[in-house]
Scaffold this motif. Structure first.
Motif, mmCIF file in Angstrom:
data_model
loop_
_atom_site.group_PDB
_atom_site.id
_atom_site.type_symbol
_atom_site.label_atom_id
_atom_site.label_comp_id
_atom_site.label_asym_id
_atom_site.label_seq_id
_atom_site.Cartn_x
_atom_site.Cartn_y
_atom_site.Cartn_z
ATOM 1 N N THR A 187 0.574 5.685 1.543
ATOM 2 C CA THR A 187 -0.246 6.684 2.239
ATOM 3 C C THR A 187 -1.064 7.526 1.268
ATOM 4 N N TRP A 188 -0.572 7.709 0.022
ATOM 5 C CA TRP A 188 -1.248 8.564 -0.956
ATOM 6 C C TRP A 188 -2.348 7.832 -1.719
ATOM 7 N N CYS A 189 -2.513 6.538 -1.460
ATOM 8 C CA CYS A 189 -3.432 5.689 -2.227
ATOM 9 C C CYS A 189 -4.817 5.663 -1.572
ATOM 10 N N GLY A 190 -5.809 6.288 -2.241
ATOM 11 C CA GLY A 190 -7.163 6.323 -1.698
ATOM 12 C C GLY A 190 -7.774 4.948 -1.486
ATOM 13 N N PRO A 191 -7.752 4.060 -2.486
ATOM 14 C CA PRO A 191 -8.304 2.713 -2.287
ATOM 15 C C PRO A 191 -7.615 1.955 -1.150
ATOM 16 N N CYS A 192 -6.322 2.230 -0.942
ATOM 17 C CA CYS A 192 -5.611 1.590 0.169
ATOM 18 C C CYS A 192 -6.195 2.052 1.504
ATOM 19 N N ARG A 193 -6.417 3.340 1.613
ATOM 20 C CA ARG A 193 -6.952 3.887 2.869
ATOM 21 C C ARG A 193 -8.362 3.357 3.147
ATOM 22 N N LYS A 194 -9.134 3.134 2.092
ATOM 23 C CA LYS A 194 -10.486 2.617 2.275
ATOM 24 C C LYS A 194 -10.487 1.200 2.837
ATOM 25 N N TRP A 198 0.833 -1.201 0.000
ATOM 26 C CA TRP A 198 0.000 0.000 0.000
ATOM 27 C C TRP A 198 0.871 1.255 0.000
#
Length: 455
Positions: free
Chosen positions: A348-355, A346
């Motif tokens: 930190t800048w990855c939106g789908p990762c944060r979801k 993953w």
């Protein structure tokens, strides 16, 4: 010329033409930049084309290129714009980097067509509110608003002086494809009742649409989207009725396309990422080779296939060594042996990762104390390590939190051919691969998989 330059395009626009000078097998692109700020002018086209052109200290540049006709994105520093290029053109570009939009001018063979393109796009941006109104409030006036915009563009095209007849013919079709593309978007967004006028207009346009125009595909972004949407819709239906995975169904659908340009482009753009996610690698690869006749594309996808075969189920996992551990020190894959591993790649800048974070934390809590370790490997750049640490703290992330050594270029990432994140990997206690493309925590499928293990 410098090859394999990567950059991210920010504009989605359409341009094109057809060569009127068949005696010149190349494109000559040159120009002068007032107030030069960069040493390179970047150029990218569809599929695999990437190149750069040197800009000297005085702002002058020149290069000879061998190109398919079509739309190319040019980038100079923070400036991005589209040009139509084809072999036979000898185009000169001049602009002031401090006042780009007011000073850009094209001359030479192909110059008039590119001046038209630039000014047409400016007019479209100025009239964007009309299009947005039509797309937002779907009613009887939507069709009229979009038709008015289409007619205005056609009028402007017909009034523009001295355009190449072949270019003009393609641009007329391009404008109509843009109109049709907007109508199709209205059709999808209207979940209640599609107004009669829109339905009738779409029926008429669909009846006349030809899905095998290779030059239109190169020329018009709208036509390209219409074609791709058509085959993706068919593939989704085929997947349902034939019990096939969607990625396989799509290759089956496009394999029947007669036009090489369209079929090869759709196959390549589907496969360059799709092969890294497919659940049936051999079938996917075999179908791709039966579909594509482009040698360069086939070589690239064959290379991907060979990499992915090395990470098949049961194979030893690629290694990583001395990744920075949030809790202190460094951690290697061998340090985690003896337990099942659920690895999350993953950033930190990855939106789908944060979801996925809440679902991952819930999963980790449910299997706490069992013989499975949850390992998160960030591919943030080393310069962003403090952002990585701060997010771990802010989100109260558990498990083993590691920072990869070279972000996307880390050997672990490259050996798994990871081209998109988040990516989830499951290893057994001996470090062998159970699944190199495991379901996401949010899918709800992992509990069933984990319950089959001796945890």
């Amino acid at each position: 010329m410098f090859k394999k330059i990567t950059f991210i395009s920010g504009l989605l626009v359409l341009l094109c033409s057809c060569s009127s000078e068949i005696n010149n097998p190349t494109t000559i692109l040159s120009g002068s930049i007032t107030n030069p700020t960069e040493k390179l002018l970047l150029i990218t086209g569809s599929d695999t084309f990437r190149d750069t052109i040197r800009v000297d200290d005085s702002g002058n540049f020149k290069d000879t290129l061998n190109l398919l006709p079509g739309s190319y994105l040019l980038s100079y520093g923070k400036l991005f714009w589209r040009s139509y290029l084809e072999n036979g053109y000898n185009v000169q570009i001049a602009f002031d980097s401090k006042d780009f939009s007011k000073t850009i001018n094209y001359t030479g063979a192909g110059g008039n067509e590119n001046n038209y393109i630039f000014h047409k796009l400016s007019r479209q941006r100025q009239a964007m509110n009309i299009r947005q109104q039509a797309m937002k409030n779907i009613n009887d006036s939507s069709l009229a608003l979009l038709n008015t915009q289409k007619e205005a563009l056609l009028t402007y095209l017909n009034e523009y002086p001295s355009l190449d007849p072949a270019f003009k013919e393609l641009e007329q079709k391009n404008i109509n494809y843009g109109y049709m593309s907007d109508l199709k978007r209205l059709e999808k967004s209207d979940t209640l009742n599609l107004v009669t006028g829109l339905r009738n207009e779409l029926k008429k346009l669909n009846h006349t649409l030809n899905y095998n125009h290779g030059m239109d595909y190169l020329f018009s972004g709208s036509y390209k989207r219409i074609i791709e949407d058509y085959y993706r819709t068919n593939a989704r239906q085929t997947a349902k009725t034939s019990n096939l995975d969607y990625d396989i169904a799509f290759l089956k659908e496009i394999s029947r396309i007669k036009n090489d340009t369209i079929r090869n482009s759709l196959a390549y753009n589907h496969a360059k990422y799709g092969i890294t996610y497919t659940k049936d690698l051999d079938t996917f690869y075999s179908l791709f080779l039966k579909t594509s006749t482009d040698t360069k594309h086939n070589e690239e996808i064959s290379g991907s296939y060979k990499v992915l075969k090395k990470v098949a189920k049961g194979s030893p996992s690629p290694d990583f060594k001395a990744y920075e551990n949030y809790n202190g020190g460094n951690t290697s894959l061998k340090d985690l042996a003896g337990a099942y591993l659920f690895i999350d790649v993953w950033a930190t800048w990855c939106g789908p990762c944060r979801k996925e974070i809440p679902y991952l934390k819930e999963l980790e809590s449910r299997y706490h104390g069992r013989n499975i370790k949850f390992v998160s490997i960030s591919i943030d750049k080393q310069k962003d390590r403090e952002k990585w640490k701060q997010m771990i703290e802010d989100k109260q992330l558990g498990g083993v939190q590691l920072l990869a050594d070279k972000d996307w270029e880390s050997s672990f990432v490259k050996e798994y051919l990871i081209k998109g994140i988040p990516r989830f990997i499951i290893l057994d206690p001996q470090g062998n691969i159970i699944d190199y493309n495991a379901p996401t925590p949010s899918s709800g499928e992992l509990e069933t998989i984990f319950n089959e293990f001796d945890l």
